[in-house]
Scaffold this active site. Structure first.
Site, PDB file in Angstrom:
ATOM      1  N   SER A  25     -15.036  36.380 -18.012  1.00  0.00           N
ATOM      2  CA  SER A  25     -14.121  36.374 -19.156  1.00  0.00           C
ATOM      3  C   SER A  25     -14.234  37.591 -20.065  1.00  0.00           C
ATOM      4  CB  SER A  25     -14.313  35.102 -19.986  1.00  0.00           C
ATOM      5  OG  SER A  25     -13.602  34.031 -19.401  1.00  0.00           O
TER       6      SER A  25
ATOM      7  N   LYS B 153     -11.151  39.667 -20.854  1.00  0.00           N
ATOM      8  CA  LYS B 153     -10.304  39.473 -22.032  1.00  0.00           C
ATOM      9  C   LYS B 153     -10.483  40.583 -23.059  1.00  0.00           C
ATOM     10  CE  LYS B 153     -10.094  34.417 -21.579  1.00  0.00           C
ATOM     11  NZ  LYS B 153     -11.049  34.201 -20.483  1.00  0.00           N
TER      12      LYS B 153
ATOM     13  N   SER C 175     -12.108  31.615 -25.520  1.00  0.00           N
ATOM     14  CA  SER C 175     -12.021  32.184 -24.173  1.00  0.00           C
ATOM     15  C   SER C 175     -10.927  31.468 -23.392  1.00  0.00           C
ATOM     16  CB  SER C 175     -13.365  32.082 -23.444  1.00  0.00           C
ATOM     17  OG  SER C 175     -13.410  33.000 -22.376  1.00  0.00           O
TER      18      SER C 175
END
Length: 469
Positions: free
Chosen positions: A128, A131, A307
């Site tokens: 993640s 991102k 997230s």
């Protein structure tokens, strides 16, 4: 597959760092004095208790207590860690085999100088922390107030309306007065009210998902991730990110989010679910209703705070639309890379198949993640500075709320986490004990996150406690 960490998160403050002689971070807040209710002293004599009349006296109220928060900036002349001292301090934590295949970079936020690195150009599974790229590209390409509309238009047949998805997964069908999952998100009941005011007859509903390409699942995603609550098929209209339990972060997701939204709209008019179909709005159809998402700035905060994979994918398509790319996984990822490259970042070694990092086939070198955080903490790209406020705080918020405990990094490390079944990453910044701001990207592959995350946290805590001058 293990998706992102599911800890709840809420922002508890705003930190910003600035390069060269103007680095500013929140170092601390002295506790504000408690306003004591000293309360009036009251003496009452009631009849039957020694007096035929009641007497009451009060003291003067105390002076008000005023808040005096003492927020101090990082001093301009804070000493810079030396590469040799920093390497020596990190060495014990780097020797931990729980790091597995490990790469990392640590940079000085004032000068942008790399102070330490290991395998900085090696492409790694980022999870993640992808991102970070998506957020940076969005902040560079789109205005902070950018919004996405969901519309309803007249259908091709009498009694038919068309729900036209524009790319907003934050619409909610929660009852009036009850919040949806996404604060500030649009409401289905607002669409219903507008349709009724327009006097439309509703006997069937068509759901138009043509704003996105047909591919709804990315390479490297697992079908089980839908039931696990990590992702939903990426369609341009959803209710609460396609959560089956609207207010639960990692609730199981729907496999048919756009049709679900159409069915909820139909139900508001007493129309049966079998009267809801997929289709395309007629060209030039008369508008009946429209609602808009919260501003991009808010949605980016929600994406980083929780997230949120679905938000990341839809924001990726907003970036694609802005640069003229197709609204697909390929279009979104190529747009993200293009925007970052045009901004001067070295995107060598990057291979993306989604905008969220859920794909096990994504690859990003630690060098690029560190470059973005260094730019965000400096003066060269003020557009990126809002990203700093969205990063979880160690031991306090978001995906870091259950990590660090009372260790040295607690309350000081701010970072985006990344977690898959064999990958963990931590990308953020910290103020060391010498008041120097350090940006970092730490990436571990080939180990379970159960062991690699504590090992990464130990490295970030070392950066906080080092000084290393």
């Amino acid at each position: 597959m293990l998706g992102k960490a599911g800890a709840k998160d809420r922002k508890i403050g705003s930190l910003a760092a600035r390069r060269r002689t103007r680095v500013r971070l929140l170092l601390g807040v002295v506790a504000v004095g408690v306003i004591a209710a000293v309360g009036a002293y009251l003496v009452i004599q009631q009849p039957g208790f020694g007096s035929a009349s009641a007497t009451r006296t009060t003291t003067a109220p105390p002076p008000p207590v005023t808040a005096n928060p003492q927020v101090t900036p990082v001093p301009d002349g804070a000493p810079t860690p030396t590469p040799e001292a920093l390497a020596a301090a990190l060495a014990p934590a780097l020797a931990n085999p729980d790091l597995g295949a490990f790469t990392g970079v640590v940079s000085d936020a004032v000068t942008g100088t790399v102070l330490w690195s290991q395998g900085p150009d090696t492409p790694m599974i980022p999870a993640s922390t992808t991102k970070v790229l998506t957020a940076a590209a969005a902040l560079l390409a789109l205005p902070p107030e950018h919004r996405v509309a969901t519309r309803v238009v007249q259908g091709a047949e009498p009694g038919q309306i068309v729900l036209v998805g524009g790319g907003d997964p934050t619409l909610t069908a929660q009852p009036a007065g009850q919040p949806g999952y996404y604060p500030g998100g649009p409401r289905l009941d607002d669409l219903v009210s507008q349709i009724r005011r327009a006097g439309a007859v509703v006997e069937s509903v068509v759901v138009d998902s043509s704003a996105y390409s047909e591919q709804a699942m990315a390479r490297g995603w697992m079908p089980t991730d839908i039931a696990a609550g990590y992702i939903a098929p990426i369609e341009p209209v959803m209710l609460d990110g396609a959560r089956r339990e609207p207010l639960v972060d990692e609730s199981s997701r729907s496999a048919t989010p756009a049709l679900d939204a159409g069915r909820a709209l139909a139900a508001a008019f007493g129309v049966a679910p079998d009267r809801v179909t997929a289709g395309v709005a007629p060209s030039g159809a008369a508008p009946l209703a429209s609602v808009e998402s919260a501003p991009l700035r808010n949605r980016l905060g929600q994406m980083m705070e929780h997230s949120d994979n679905v938000l990341a994918e839809t924001i990726g398509r907003e970036i694609a639309a802005e640069v003229g790319a197709e609204p697909s996984f390929a279009g979104a990822t190529s747009a993200i890379v293009q925007v970052l490259s045009d901004a001067g970042f070295d995107v060598g070694g990057v291979a993306l198949h989604d905008a969220s990092g859920l794909s096990v086939d994504d690859r990003i070198p630690a060098r690029l993640l560190d470059e973005i955080l260094t730019a965000a903490t400096g003066d060269d790209m003020p557009e990126l500075r809002p990203m700093l406020d969205d990063l979880p705080v160690a031991g306090a918020t978001g995906t870091l709320s259950a990590r660090y405990g009372t260790g040295a990094g607690a309350g000081w490390v701010r970072a985006k986490t990344g977690t898959l079944s064999q990958a963990s990453a931590l990308v953020g910044y910290v103020t060391d004990v010498g008041d120097r701001v350090l940006a970092f990207a730490l990436m571990s592959n080939d180990r379970s996150p159960d062991v690699s995350r504590p090992a990464l946290d130990a490295l970030a805590s070392t950066l906080r406690s080092c000084g290393c001058t």
